[in-house]
Design an enzyme around this catalytic site. Structure first.
Site, short mmCIF file in Angstrom:
data_model
loop_
_atom_site.label_atom_id
_atom_site.label_comp_id
_atom_site.label_asym_id
_atom_site.label_seq_id
_atom_site.Cartn_x
_atom_site.Cartn_y
_atom_site.Cartn_z
N ASP A 1 -0.31 -1.34 6.73
CA ASP A 1 -0.74 -2.37 5.78
C ASP A 1 -0.73 -3.71 6.49
OD1 ASP A 1 -0.29 -4.12 3.08
OD2 ASP A 1 -1.05 -2.11 2.58
N HIS B 1 2.32 -8.05 0.14
CA HIS B 1 1.95 -6.70 -0.25
C HIS B 1 2.67 -5.66 0.60
CE1 HIS B 1 -0.88 -3.18 -0.57
NE2 HIS B 1 -0.91 -3.56 -1.83
N ASN C 1 22.50 -1.49 -2.17
CA ASN C 1 23.61 -2.36 -1.75
C ASN C 1 24.20 -3.16 -2.91
OD1 ASN C 1 21.51 -4.09 -2.24
ND2 ASN C 1 21.32 -4.83 -0.11
N ASN D 1 -7.98 0.80 -7.66
CA ASN D 1 -7.70 0.03 -8.88
C ASN D 1 -8.96 -0.43 -9.60
OD1 ASN D 1 -5.00 0.19 -8.24
ND2 ASN D 1 -4.92 -1.80 -7.24
N SER E 1 -1.30 1.01 -5.39
CA SER E 1 -0.56 0.77 -4.15
C SER E 1 0.91 1.07 -4.35
CB SER E 1 -0.69 -0.70 -3.72
OG SER E 1 -1.93 -0.94 -3.12
#
Length: 798
Positions: A130, A160, A173, A257, A330
């Site tokens: 990406d 992104h 965590n 999308n 995504s």
């Protein structure tokens, strides 16, 4: 092929960052490619999602007191420790912390159930092909693999890409959110640039990124980008995916999308290259309501290799620090990439193609998700993907995992104890881990051998009381010079419940007891379906008749009880005025009440008349069992084919008068298995039995019988069961394991205390009274004591 190459962790980054309030529009992020319509936050324009429920669960599900547990460490290499850990997994609820609930997506895919198996992506590398991942954000500290590459000239960290990396592997965590595979590592591959109008692929870099990630050893390659619906399919893309497939890497693509019924062409590579389908996954997005998001392209023609996963309003790490909420296919693709990492870590023995197959096969395809044109194979269910599919199968060490002749269903492999071993088997094998394999793809699961063992026991005292109905009152019938013969009919297999309910029973058996005197000191004897104490001449001088006591085994030497009641042949001979020898052969056919197979026995017994009414005796016996061991029987890979037992007995009788006798006997036996199922490498078991009591007759009136006795039936007292247990399988399906010996020392010790009185009624009737107390029945320490009082009447018909 499986993925073997692993990366070292990169440097840990620790700078503080602020929280981003708004994410930039990412045109490539949801699969829109050059066609626009990328991922967006709820506050932005673009392809927004349908109205969503709150991101977190209700407050009652995220109490402040809930603390995150320590990160699950990498699976230990010691297979025994790994299997033991599976037997006592952490509760799924312990993973459902506030951090877990920050994203509804983890609950929707049933992630906590997968974490409870110890899997969280450890040792798995996921490439994010990406934009440039901000590897310095706190959520990705320690989660970045070495070997990442920037295929562009852009050095601007990308929201992104950083968001995707966080969805996949953000740290667990107790802060912010956590990734689906929070122990996996991210291989950042930058192949997109931010040109101010969204992410754009840098020439052939996106395709080169797939090939590079595969060459670098990534197990999974996430591609949250794509072409628009109907765009031509790039030959370079197909070549790159084929290259990754040859190296065993799984390629994941979002469907796009555009809100259309078909996915972008990048999600349709298997149409052009069917050889890639087993290692290719397309992903569409649903919202928190589980319905296809309005922006998401449906699975359409990719239905066979497509999954649905949550993709709307997913909170994850932001470039520069902090968190951002984004929506798009995504995000759904990243969720699936993380899930693939978890399944890979849970089943390192499986090939990458098998991992993909499990994820597709276990997706929820019920209800709305049965619409394959929309949801493909269904909604991702990570919990189901880490549970057994089909039947759990047991395989012998050295065999190849298969559902063919080398295997047996775990349900068909069991070991059943009996009253001799009591609960010693259960105690010995409880929590002994053994590897089982599911029948879908041979995935490894921990089984507990204790779950395959059932504690057998002797007859319930109620069944014991009714067990000799129809035996009759044995009386000698002259059959000629020196011959005595007794015949009767006995109904078979009666129990207390059947007797009290008047239920019919199938079949009868003829009981025969015969003795033939060859001379003054030698007697041949034989029996069919009769007990040892009913037939052997050595018991003829007892002031007692067999069958009067419920604990009749008190007069049967130890292991001979396992062959008692079948066919019997023997000789009793006086060697001189003080010593007599008895030799007996016994056989019990398969299908009788003790064990699944038959048993044969031989005994030699010497009696010595010491004078003053005292008789001493000693004997040695040999027992061979088929299909059992001390009456315990197994099936499948836990079968016990043959066993042999050697027993030594000592005893004494003291005649207090012509009508009263004290008796005592002790039997000590050693048993070893000869041939067993693949799980049992051998066994050697020590057992013993003893009896002590007094019997008499002509007490209250002529012809009556009475007795008081204490008896311990044959009981396993120690020894070892040697197991050849499977502990796992390699990538080729070959089962490996070890040999372990478990002690059989945990059972109880049954003791029977009984008083009886019997009075003849006429020539053919017998009225009896029995009172029996049984401590630790069936040699089970956990069994409650039992008490039985009984009145009975028996009538001989001829």
């Amino acid at each position: 092929m499986t993925r073997n190459k692993r990366f070292a962790f990169g440097p840990r980054a620790g700078r503080c960052v602020s929280v981003s309030l708004l994410a930039l529009l990412a045109a490539c992020g949801g699969g829109g490619g050059g066609g626009g319509g990328g991922d967006a936050t709820a506050a932005s324009g673009g392809s927004s999602a349908a109205p969503e429920a709150a991101l977190t669960a209700p407050a009652t599900q995220t109490p402040a007191a809930v603390q995150a547990v320590d990160t699950v460490a990498s699976l230990v290499t010691a297979p025994v420790a790994a299997l033991t850990a599976q037997l006592v997994p952490a509760p799924a609820a312990s993973f459902e912390t506030a951090e877990y609930w920050r994203n509804y997506s983890l609950d929707m895919i049933n992630a906590s159930a997968a974490y409870a198996t110890g899997a969280s992506g450890q040792g798995v590398v996921v490439a994010v092909n990406d934009g440039l991942v901000d590897t310095g954000v706190a959520e990705l500290a320690g989660r970045i693999a070495g070997g990442g590459r920037n295929l562009t000239d852009d050095t601007t960290v990308n929201t992104h890409a950083t968001h995707l990396a966080g969805i996949i592997a953000a740290n667990r965590n107790s802060s912010g959110m956590e990734g689906v595979a929070w122990s996996a590592t991210i291989l950042p591959v930058a192949s997109f640039v931010d040109d101010g109008d969204g992410n754009r692929g840098a020439g052939s870099a996106p395709y080169d990124g797939i090939a590079y990630a595969a060459d670098a050893g990534a197990d999974i390659i996430n591609n949250s980008w794509g072409s628009a619906v109907g765009d031509p399919q790039s030959a370079a893309l197909v070549a790159a995916v084929r290259h990754a497939a040859r190296l065993g890497a799984i390629t994941v693509f979002s469907t796009g999308n555009e809100g259309k019924a078909q996915p972008g062409t990048t999600a349709l590579v298997p149409q052009t290259a069917p050889d890639t389908q087993s290692l290719f996954v397309a992903v569409t997005a649903v919202g928190s309501n589980g319905v296809l998001a309005t922006y998401a392209n449906a699975c359409g023609a990719a239905a066979s290799w497509c999954l649905a996963a949550p993709g709307s309003r997913i909170t994850s790490s932001d470039a520069g620090g902090g968190y951002v909420s984004m929506s798009g296919t995504s995000m759904a693709a990243a969720v699936v990439s993380g899930a693939l990492a978890v399944v890979t870590s849970r089943f390192p023995e499986l090939t990458s193609a098998q991992v993909v197959s499990r994820l597709l096969a276990t997706a929820d395809a019920t209800g709305r998700y049965a619409d394959s044109a929309t949801y493909g194979r269904g909604l991702l269910d990570l919990g189901a993907a880490t549970r057994p599919i089909g039947t759990l199968v047991a395989n012998a060490v050295g065999s190849t995992v298969s559902t063919g002749s080398l295997t047996a269903s775990a349900a068909g492999s069991s070991l059943t104890g009996n009253a001799v071993l009591g609960d010693a088997l259960v105690h010995a094998l409880a929590a002994v881990p053994v590897a089982l394999f599911d029948s879908y793809d041979g995935a490894t699961f921990a089984g507990d051998l204790g779950d395959l063992v059932s504690a057998g026991r002797g007859l319930d005292v109620g069944d014991l009381a009714f067990g000799d109905f129809g035996t009759g009152f044995f009386a000698a019938r002259s059959g000629g010079p020196g011959l005595s013969l007794s015949l009767s009919e006995r109904r078979q297999d009666i129990g207390a419940y059947a007797a009290l309910q008047g239920l019919s029973r199938a079949g009868t058996e003829t009981v025969v007891a015969a003795r033939l005197a060859l001379d003054k000191g030698t007697v041949l004897f034989a029996g069919l379906n009769a007990g040892f104490a009913e037939v052997a001449p050595a018991y003829a001088d007892l002031p007692y008749q067999a069958g009067l006591a419920l604990s009749d085994g008190a007069f049967v030497p130890g292991v001979l009880a396992l062959a008692d009641g079948g066919a019997m042949l023997g000789i009793d001979s006086a060697l001189d005025g003080q010593v007599a020898l008895t030799v007996t052969l016994m056989n019990k056919a398969p299908g009788d009440d003790i064990g699944a197979g038959g048993a044969s026995a031989a005994e030699a017994r010497l009696r010595f008349d010491a004078g003053g009414g005292l008789t001493l005796e000693g004997g040695i016996a040999y027992l061979r069992e088929e299909g059992g061991m001390l009456g315990a029987s197994g099936t499948g890979l836990l079968a016990v084919e043959r066993a042999e037992t050697v027993q030594v007995s000592v005893g004494a009788r003291l005649a207090l008068s012509a009508d009263t006798m004290l008796y005592a006997r002790y039997d000590r036996a050693t048993t070893r298995s000869l041939d067993s199922g693949a799980f049992i490498g051998g066994a050697e078991i020590a057992s013993d039995a003893w009896s002590l009591g007094v019997v008499g007759r002509n007490a209250a009136m002529a012809g009556d019988f009475w007795g008081f006795g204490a008896h311990q039936p044959l009981s396993g007292r120690g020894g070892d069961l040697v197991l050849d247990r499977p502990l796992g399988r390699d990538a080729d399906g070959r089962v490996y394991g070890d040999t372990v010996a478990v002690g059989l020392d945990g059972g109880g010790r049954e003791v029977d205390l009984e008083a009886f009185y019997a009075l003849p009624v006429g020539e053919r009737g017998l009225f009896g009274v029995n009172l029996l107390y049984v401590s630790q029945p069936g040699n089970s320490a956990a069994a409650p004591d039992e008490v039985l009082g009984m009145l009975r009447y028996r009538q001989r018909l001829w």
